[in-house]
Design an enzyme around this catalytic site. Sequence first.
Site, mmCIF file in Angstrom:
data_model
loop_
_atom_site.group_PDB
_atom_site.id
_atom_site.type_symbol
_atom_site.label_atom_id
_atom_site.label_comp_id
_atom_site.label_asym_id
_atom_site.label_seq_id
_atom_site.Cartn_x
_atom_site.Cartn_y
_atom_site.Cartn_z
ATOM 1 N N ASP A 86 -59.225 -11.533 9.909
ATOM 2 C CA ASP A 86 -59.144 -11.792 8.470
ATOM 3 C C ASP A 86 -58.831 -13.277 8.329
ATOM 4 O OD1 ASP A 86 -58.500 -12.093 5.802
ATOM 5 O OD2 ASP A 86 -56.771 -10.737 5.842
ATOM 6 N N LYS A 117 -60.303 -22.585 2.903
ATOM 7 C CA LYS A 117 -61.348 -21.589 2.663
ATOM 8 C C LYS A 117 -62.050 -21.818 1.327
ATOM 9 C CE LYS A 117 -61.773 -16.511 2.617
ATOM 10 N NZ LYS A 117 -60.996 -15.289 2.909
ATOM 11 N N GLU A 136 -64.471 -8.278 2.857
ATOM 12 C CA GLU A 136 -63.061 -7.883 2.961
ATOM 13 C C GLU A 136 -62.767 -6.497 2.372
ATOM 14 O OE1 GLU A 136 -61.171 -11.310 1.268
ATOM 15 O OE2 GLU A 136 -61.798 -12.561 2.945
ATOM 16 N N ASP A 179 -58.416 -6.594 -4.577
ATOM 17 C CA ASP A 179 -57.853 -7.536 -3.599
ATOM 18 C C ASP A 179 -57.457 -8.833 -4.287
ATOM 19 O OD1 ASP A 179 -57.316 -9.395 -1.628
ATOM 20 O OD2 ASP A 179 -59.069 -8.929 -0.412
HETATM 21 MG MG MG Z 1 -57.077 -11.715 1.986
#
Ligand code: MG
Length: 496
Positions: free
Chosen positions: A8, A70, A169, A191
């Site tokens: 992850d 990211k 994800e 999320d």
């Molecule tokens: Mg995450």
Amino acid sequence: MPRVVGIDLGTTNSLVAAVIDGRAQILHPEGASSMVPSVVSGRPDGTLVIGDRAREEVGQFPQDTIFSAKRFMGRDRADVADLLEKLPYETMGKAGGQIRLRVGKQWMTPPQISAEILRTLKRHAEDALDSLVEQAVITVPAYFNDGQRQATRDAGQLAGLEVLRILNEPTAACLAYGLQEKREGTFAVYDLGGGTFDISILRVEGGVFEVLATNGDTELGGDDLDRLIGEKFFEEACRNHPKPLPRTPEMMAMLRHVSEEAKIALTHEKETTVRLYGCEQLLLERTLTRVELEEWIRPLIARTLEPCRKALEDADLLAEEIDEVIMVGGSTRVPLVRKMVGEYFECEPHVELNPDEVVALGAAVQADILAGNRRDLLLLDVTPLSLGIETYGGGYSRMIPRNATVPCSVTDLYTTFVDNQSHVDVHVLQGEHEIAARNRSLARFKLGPIAPMPAGFARIEVIFTLDADGILKVSAKDQRTGTAQAFDVKPPSGMT
Ligand code: MG
Ligand code: ADP
């Protein structure tokens, strides 16, 4: 034996996991924490510091410490102009090109920065497993476009990992919860991490996952909560202070730190004490209650419900038709988030698994499947954005619609617009707008020469093939002459 791990690669925190004796587990060296903060810092002597230590040093070397890298993955300057204004980074790179960030003495691309984090995780996994690790499944937000996925692959490769799969994800979260064992059901994965929000609607039937729809916001997460809380504190400090306070990088780092601490404290406590130091003095001391915090952050959390509504609409479902809701990401620990999501979906969301670890654990399950250890699972995924080509007059023709199941392949016929046209421009786009220029340009190539003939007579076959990672290959062929071109879509901001 080299093993396949699941990673992850988060905006805020990254984790690595593997299936050991049939059970997915987070991997970390003895004594180290399971999470590696996604932070890379450059020291004055040119060396790099990664993870916990880099995060601790944010206040010390704010301009040399990159967090949220990211957010820059696979994006060019224009994409991140707004974001750059809010961050203390020094950057380099021209419009439309790859961005570079200064990390101490070096200029690094976002994939290079991410590769440093991946290398750390690889080392952690090798320590924990006591074996070489060369292959990985890496997760990305479901909303990531082609360029962002490609940049993630590049980062893996730079870190010496063969990336077997780029996995969404929320799909990973479903695997972690073992939802494949439900015979049938419709699930929502909510999320809310540090930098991004994703909502996915998935359907499980006979052990097969199908992602029905995905939506989200790439600019909404816990960092934004911290920024908002920090602004409130800063305003108050300014009001209490005789002279205007400077917005130095050190001050901003201090604000972020104090705000996040207060936010986390208020997930368990009803009130907490806030102390803000700066300019070598105590600038603010006050009590913050959960009620007050919730009043501040409610509009931001409400913003996540709009993508939820859109995803449900795309999946052609009503909120009450969702059987279960899974909470992922550190920010779903905030009680108000759980409450508002529960009310929206009219059910009690799942929080049994540690929301920080869910995605890595699911990636490990996928890694185990790809290693050939699980034959009972099959995973179908969808593309988050439509893909198509530019048509005459700046129009846009969709080839693969958003939420199509991948892998997939679509063929369509196009023709010429001008008599004796010798070449055809194929402009590949990603997005939903009917005007070509309002979508993201992925690639452009010329097909030719084609046989001279009147407008509308040529038959140009265009094939779009999307692989299981959501990475696109385009080919075009003049059916009369057989002239053909194939093209792996390497987005402009990808690695050279
Ligand atoms: Mg995450
Ligand atoms: P990402 O997926 O973006 O890497 P994570 O899932 O690790 O992010 O979540 C990180 C975010 O979660 C940070 O913004 C952090 O402040 C927040 N967070 C972690 N623990 C808590 C908590 N107990 N209460 C509120 N927010 C939390």
